[in-house]
Design an enzyme around this catalytic site. Sequence first.
Site, PDB file in Angstrom:
ATOM      1  N   ARG A  23      -7.429  12.347  -4.693  1.00 22.71           N
ATOM      2  CA  ARG A  23      -8.674  11.722  -4.221  1.00 22.71           C
ATOM      3  C   ARG A  23      -9.788  12.729  -3.965  1.00 22.71           C
ATOM      4  O   ARG A  23     -10.955  12.359  -3.872  1.00 22.71           O
ATOM      5  CB  ARG A  23      -8.405  10.882  -2.972  1.00 22.71           C
ATOM      6  CG  ARG A  23      -7.808   9.527  -3.254  1.00 22.71           C
ATOM      7  CD  ARG A  23      -8.838   8.535  -3.781  1.00 22.71           C
ATOM      8  NE  ARG A  23      -9.628   7.957  -2.698  1.00 22.71           N
ATOM      9  CZ  ARG A  23     -10.904   8.205  -2.474  1.00 22.71           C
ATOM     10  NH1 ARG A  23     -11.571   9.026  -3.264  1.00 22.71           N
ATOM     11  NH2 ARG A  23     -11.538   7.638  -1.466  1.00 22.71           N
ATOM     12  N   ASP A  65      -6.574  -2.495  -7.151  1.00 22.24           N
ATOM     13  CA  ASP A  65      -7.078  -3.045  -5.905  1.00 22.24           C
ATOM     14  C   ASP A  65      -7.363  -4.521  -6.149  1.00 22.24           C
ATOM     15  O   ASP A  65      -7.417  -4.963  -7.308  1.00 22.24           O
ATOM     16  CB  ASP A  65      -8.341  -2.314  -5.438  1.00 22.24           C
ATOM     17  CG  ASP A  65      -8.673  -2.660  -3.983  1.00 22.24           C
ATOM     18  OD1 ASP A  65      -8.041  -2.090  -3.076  1.00 22.24           O
ATOM     19  OD2 ASP A  65      -9.541  -3.516  -3.754  1.00 22.24           O
ATOM     20  N   ARG A 115       0.831  -1.209   0.000  1.00 21.55           N
ATOM     21  CA  ARG A 115       0.000   0.000   0.000  1.00 21.55           C
ATOM     22  C   ARG A 115       0.864   1.257   0.000  1.00 21.55           C
ATOM     23  O   ARG A 115       0.502   2.268   0.623  1.00 21.55           O
ATOM     24  CB  ARG A 115      -0.944   0.037   1.203  1.00 21.55           C
ATOM     25  CG  ARG A 115      -1.928  -1.101   1.278  1.00 21.55           C
ATOM     26  CD  ARG A 115      -3.117  -0.836   0.357  1.00 21.55           C
ATOM     27  NE  ARG A 115      -4.224  -1.704   0.677  1.00 21.55           N
ATOM     28  CZ  ARG A 115      -5.312  -1.318   1.353  1.00 21.55           C
ATOM     29  NH1 ARG A 115      -5.462  -0.088   1.747  1.00 21.55           N
ATOM     30  NH2 ARG A 115      -6.269  -2.177   1.603  1.00 21.55           N
TER      31      ARG A 115
END
Length: 342
Positions: free
Chosen positions: A36, A72, A23
Site C-alpha cells: 500500500r 471491494d 477482510r
Amino acid sequence: MNDRLLKACRLEPVEPTPVWLMRQAGRYMAEYRRLREKYGILQIIKTPELAVEVTLQPINAFDLDAAIIFADILPPLEAMGLSLEFIRGEGPVIHNPLRSAADVAALSVPDPRESLSFTMQAIRLVQRELAGRLPLIGFSGAPFTLASYAIEGGATRSFVLTKSLMYKQSEAWHGLMDKLTTMVSDYLKAQAEAGAQVLQLFDSWAGALSPADYRRYVLPYSRRVIQTARSSGAPVIHFGTGTSGMLETIKEAGSDVIGVDWRVSLADARRRLGDDVAIQGNLDPVALFAPLPELERHVADILSQAGGRPGHIFNLGHGILPQTPVEHVAALVDMVHDISTS
Ligand code: CP3
C-alpha cells in the site's frame, strides 16, 4: 482439496470447523501495508497481478480454510457511473451521490464481465495459483448497502438521506434497487463463472432498518440476487450486522449460509434459524485484542454453542480491524481447528 468450507455450506458434517476471516487481507498485515506504500487500494484491485498477491497473503500466513478474492464492494458503483475515491484516513467517498429520480435514471447497468473484468481476471489467476488447494470466495455488496453508499456519498451513522429517499421517493428507490439488483446478480454470476466456488453477499448495514422496512424495501431485491447467484451452482453466504431483530426475515432471502455478528449468541441464532441453513460467525473482532487465554474462552464458547452440529463456519462478526495483532490471528485460526477436533 480442502473442502471444509463447501461441506459446511451444504450442511454436511466436517471436522475441524472451517474458518476464514472477513477482510482477512488488509492493513493488519505488514505485507499488505508494504504494498500500500506503493499503490492505492483501487490500483491494487484493478491490477489483477497485485490483487492476486494480496489475496494470497493471508492464506500463506495462516492456516485458513478459504481465500477471498481481493476487491471491494464499491467498484460496481463506479462501473455504474459514480465517481469513487478512497481517501486516506477517511474511507470511501462518492463525489456525485444519488439524490433524485433523474440521478437514478442516469445510472447505467454495464456487463460486469467487461466493466469489472479486472476482478474476473484476478479470480482466474488466483485459481491457477491455488490449484485446487483451497476454495475461493467471490463477493459483492448487497443492493441496500450499496444504495446507502451511493445515496449518502460515504459512510453514515443515521442513514437519513438513504431512508429519506426510500420513504419519500418510492419510484426512485425501487428503480435504484432494481438496477443494483441486476448489477449485483450479474457480478456474482460472473465471479462464479470465472471460478469462485462460494459467493458472499455483504449487506453490512441491513441492521440499520426496522424488520418491517427491511421486508418492504430490501428483501425482494436481496432474494432476487441470491436466487440468481445460486443458479450458478455456488453456495451463497448472506452477511449482515445488527440483524438479530430480523434473522427469520433474512432467512426468507434464501441463502445457503447466514452470517451473524456477536450481538446475537450463536445458540440463539441457531434456535431461530432452524437446522436447514448454515451459520457463519460470530467472534467480536475486538476479541482478537484480548490476551490469548481470554480469546480462547471466546472461541471455545462459540464452538460449544455451535455444538458440533453440521453447518457452522467460524468467522468474525464483522471485518478484522487494522490494529489487530497478527500473532493473535494465527493463534485464532489454530484454536478453531484444535478445539473443534474431537
Ligand atoms: O475480505 C477480504 O480480504 C477481501 C477484501 C475486502 C475489502 N473490502 C478490501 C478493503 C472486502 C470483502 C471488502 C468489503 C467491504 N468494503 C465492505 C463490506 C464488509 C464490511 O466491512 O462491512 C464495505 C462496507 C466496504 C467499503 C469500504 N472499503 C470501506 C468503508 C473502506 C474504508 C474503511 C477501512 O476499513 O479503511 C474500504 C477500504 C478497504 N477495502 C480496505 C480494504 C483492505 C482498507 C483500505 C486500505 O488499504 O487503505
